[in-house]
Design a protein around this motif. Structure first.
Motif, PDB file in Angstrom:
ATOM      1  N   GLN A   1       1.117  -1.529   0.166  1.00 32.75           N
ATOM      2  CA  GLN A   1       0.457   0.315  -0.081  1.00 32.75           C
ATOM      3  C   GLN A   1       1.152   1.009   0.032  1.00 32.75           C
ATOM      4  N   LEU A   2       1.938   1.362   0.770  1.00 30.10           N
ATOM      5  CA  LEU A   2       2.724   2.630   1.049  1.00 30.10           C
ATOM      6  C   LEU A   2       3.755   2.983  -0.089  1.00 30.10           C
ATOM      7  N   ARG A   3       4.357   1.214  -0.583  1.00 23.88           N
ATOM      8  CA  ARG A   3       5.218   1.641  -2.465  1.00 23.88           C
ATOM      9  C   ARG A   3       4.366   2.154  -3.407  1.00 23.88           C
ATOM     10  N   SER A   4       3.071   1.678  -3.303  1.00 19.51           N
ATOM     11  CA  SER A   4       1.631   2.004  -4.914  1.00 19.51           C
ATOM     12  C   SER A   4       1.419   3.399  -4.606  1.00 19.51           C
ATOM     13  N   ARG A   5       0.989   4.325  -3.469  1.00 22.39           N
ATOM     14  CA  ARG A   5       0.798   5.256  -2.725  1.00 22.39           C
ATOM     15  C   ARG A   5       2.093   6.370  -3.403  1.00 22.39           C
ATOM     16  N   ILE A   6       2.983   6.351  -2.231  1.00 21.63           N
ATOM     17  CA  ILE A   6       4.412   6.465  -2.848  1.00 21.63           C
ATOM     18  C   ILE A   6       4.328   6.681  -4.123  1.00 21.63           C
TER      19      ILE A   6
ATOM     20  N   ALA B   1      11.929   7.130 -11.864  1.00 18.45           N
ATOM     21  CA  ALA B   1      13.178   7.583 -12.131  1.00 18.45           C
ATOM     22  C   ALA B   1      13.143   9.149 -13.157  1.00 18.45           C
ATOM     23  N   THR B   2      13.817  10.117 -13.086  1.00 16.19           N
ATOM     24  CA  THR B   2      14.241  11.354 -13.512  1.00 16.19           C
ATOM     25  C   THR B   2      14.973  11.692 -13.429  1.00 16.19           C
ATOM     26  N   VAL B   3      14.892  12.391 -15.202  1.00 21.34           N
ATOM     27  CA  VAL B   3      15.882  12.980 -16.029  1.00 21.34           C
ATOM     28  C   VAL B   3      16.311  14.280 -15.642  1.00 21.34           C
ATOM     29  N   ALA B   4      17.040  15.236 -15.154  1.00 20.83           N
ATOM     30  CA  ALA B   4      16.730  16.604 -14.915  1.00 20.83           C
ATOM     31  C   ALA B   4      17.819  16.746 -15.664  1.00 20.83           C
TER      32      ALA B   4
ATOM     33  N   TRP C   1      13.493   6.606  -7.804  1.00 20.98           N
ATOM     34  CA  TRP C   1      13.474   6.840  -6.881  1.00 20.98           C
ATOM     35  C   TRP C   1      13.763   6.347  -5.149  1.00 20.98           C
ATOM     36  N   MET C   2      15.250   5.200  -5.316  1.00 16.12           N
ATOM     37  CA  MET C   2      15.450   4.675  -4.328  1.00 16.12           C
ATOM     38  C   MET C   2      16.401   6.467  -3.717  1.00 16.12           C
ATOM     39  N   ASP C   3      16.867   7.085  -4.232  1.00 17.70           N
ATOM     40  CA  ASP C   3      17.582   8.281  -3.662  1.00 17.70           C
ATOM     41  C   ASP C   3      17.130   9.128  -2.529  1.00 17.70           C
ATOM     42  N   SER C   4      15.475   8.723  -2.964  1.00 14.95           N
ATOM     43  CA  SER C   4      14.819   9.833  -2.659  1.00 14.95           C
ATOM     44  C   SER C   4      13.931   8.528  -1.284  1.00 14.95           C
ATOM     45  N   HIS C   5      13.823   8.338  -1.378  1.00 12.30           N
ATOM     46  CA  HIS C   5      12.949   6.977  -0.067  1.00 12.30           C
ATOM     47  C   HIS C   5      13.498   5.867  -0.195  1.00 12.30           C
TER      48      HIS C   5
ATOM     49  N   SER D   1      13.559   0.692   3.413  1.00 13.74           N
ATOM     50  CA  SER D   1      14.875   0.023   3.943  1.00 13.74           C
ATOM     51  C   SER D   1      14.213  -0.135   5.268  1.00 13.74           C
ATOM     52  N   ALA D   2      13.687   0.246   5.910  1.00 16.55           N
ATOM     53  CA  ALA D   2      13.522   0.272   6.776  1.00 16.55           C
ATOM     54  C   ALA D   2      12.056  -0.490   6.950  1.00 16.55           C
ATOM     55  N   ILE D   3      11.314  -0.966   6.359  1.00 15.44           N
ATOM     56  CA  ILE D   3      10.217  -1.775   5.998  1.00 15.44           C
ATOM     57  C   ILE D   3      10.905  -2.692   6.095  1.00 15.44           C
TER      58      ILE D   3
END
Length: 414
Positions: free
Chosen positions: A54-59, A66-69, A254-258, A263-265
């Motif tokens: 649920q958390l993964r789906s909502r986040i 991924a993001t290209v900036a 997404w791994m960089d921000s969350h 990992s805690a879960i």
């Protein structure tokens, strides 16, 4: 004759009515304890999988895989070329440009918020915010409309609803005859969404990308958001895109921000597995007690079998059959009941809430207001194998003690 002999005698001991009924009672208790332990472990793991899902789906429904900036505060250089490169990657399912603005909003009340300029036609390729609209229209974010879609909690903080107006202040100064002043623009609230996550519902607003470019005085998006075929493959895909695009582009995932959050879960799930495995270990101790009493009860039988030519290894195998069978039966019942409970747990919790009037996860406090459950057969397999290993280890010492029985000493008082 039935072969192998060890299995035949082990099963015969299991079915036979013992002189000491207490051993049968301990055997039944061992099966019940193993069943309850396995059932509890499968259910808890399923609930944790449900919360994780649920958390993964909502986040991940609001952020990109991924993001290209480009450089901070600037638009992406030659962004049509960057779009072609990322869309050509076989792991990229969708891409959408965006403009990100840190702003201060004013209406009846004031608060800070992140405003994202998007293209409503392309945004569904990378997020599902359009599926969580509770008021207004997502498609109202057309160029030059100066409409804004707000998160539910952000709208409450500002004291606005659909049709009201908010003033956005962008903390980027521009030169005027009266000196440097921040950019200010009024927007009409055309929609409200609810993702179920505080991070987005209370701090995110959406406007047209064209309006965002004009407000920020740039020509082009500040980044490109990507949706991948496998979110766990984001790291390798990001490295591949970074090598292809060059150093003027920054590729993040997404791994960089969350990453720390998930990992805690994952760590909590592993710790819970270890802690609940101790319950299985306690249940296995009953199994050891049962086998030790059985060995004592069958001293005469063991002595007779030894005099008939049975080897210590054969005697050991007969009593290992007993322990393995008890463990196997307990695992079978535990897996069956645990799977059924995990499958029906949300409905059972709702029924308990209806009967008792107690709400376990209040919507006013928790963003996940229902107890989720997601049965993972990989976890079920691990639970079954771990319990079977404990049961097998529990049989070793009692079976070894049985194999060390001396016939003459055992038959002395018979």
């Amino acid at each position: 004759m039935f072969r192998p002999l060890e299995l035949f005698i082990g099963l015969r001991y299991t079915r036979a009515k013992r002189r000491n009924q207490f051993i049968s009672f301990i055997s039944s208790v061992s099966i019940v304890c193993i069943t309850i332990s396995v059932m509890a472990l499968i259910t808890v793991m399923s609930v944790m999988n449900g919360f994780d899902y649920q958390l993964r789906s909502r986040i991940l429904g609001a952020i990109s895989d991924a993001t290209v900036a480009g450089l901070p505060g600037e638009s992406v250089q030659n962004w049509p070329y960057a779009m072609k490169v990322v869309q050509a990657n076989p792991h990229v399912r969708g891409a959408a440009p965006y403009v990100e603005i840190q702003s201060f909003m004013q209406a009846q009340r004031s608060t800070g918020a992140l405003v994202r300029g998007i293209d409503p036609a392309q945004e569904p390729n990378v997020s599902d915010i359009n599926k969580h609209m509770i008021a207004g229209s997502f498609d109202s974010l057309t160029p030059d409309s100066w409409n804004i879609v707000l998160g539910k909690d952000l709208a409450i903080q500002l004291g606005v609803n659909v049709g009201d107006r908010v003033t956005m202040v962008v903390p980027e100064l521009r030169a005027t005859p009266m000196g440097a002043v921040p950019r200010i623009r009024g927007f009409k609230v055309s929609g409200i969404f609810e993702m179920g996550m505080e991070e987005f519902d209370s701090g995110l607003g959406l406007i047209s990308m064209s309006d965002a470019e004009k407000l920020k005085s740039i020509n082009g998006p500040t980044g490109i958001r990507l949706k991948l075929d496998d979110l766990y493959n984001a790291g390798p895909v990001a490295r591949e895109l970074a090598n292809t695009l060059g150093q003027v582009y920054e590729v993040t995932t997404w791994m960089d921000s969350h990453a720390n959050f998930f990992s805690a879960i994952s760590m909590e799930k592993k710790v819970m597995f270890i802690i609940l495995s101790l319950i299985i270990l306690v249940a296995v101790i009953n199994l050891i007690s049962m086998l030790m009493m059985l060995v004592t009860d069958k001293q005469a039988d063991i002595a007779i079998l030894r005099t008939l030519g049975s080897t210590p290894r054969s005697i050991m195998g007969m009593f290992m059959v007993q322990g393995v069978l008890v463990g196997f039966v307990g695992i079978g019942f535990g897996v069956t009941l645990g799977s059924l409970l995990s499958w029906q747990l949300p409905g059972i919790v709702k029924w308990i809430e209806h009967v008792t009037g107690v709400v376990f996860l209040s919507p006013d406090v928790y963003y996940i207001s229902e107890v989720p459950s997601k049965l993972d057969w990989h976890d079920v397999t691990w639970v079954a194998l771990t319990t079977f290993a404990f049961s097998l280890l529990a049989t070793l010492y009692p079976a070894w003690r049985a194999s060390r029985t001396q016939p003459a000493q055992a038959l002395r008082y018979e």
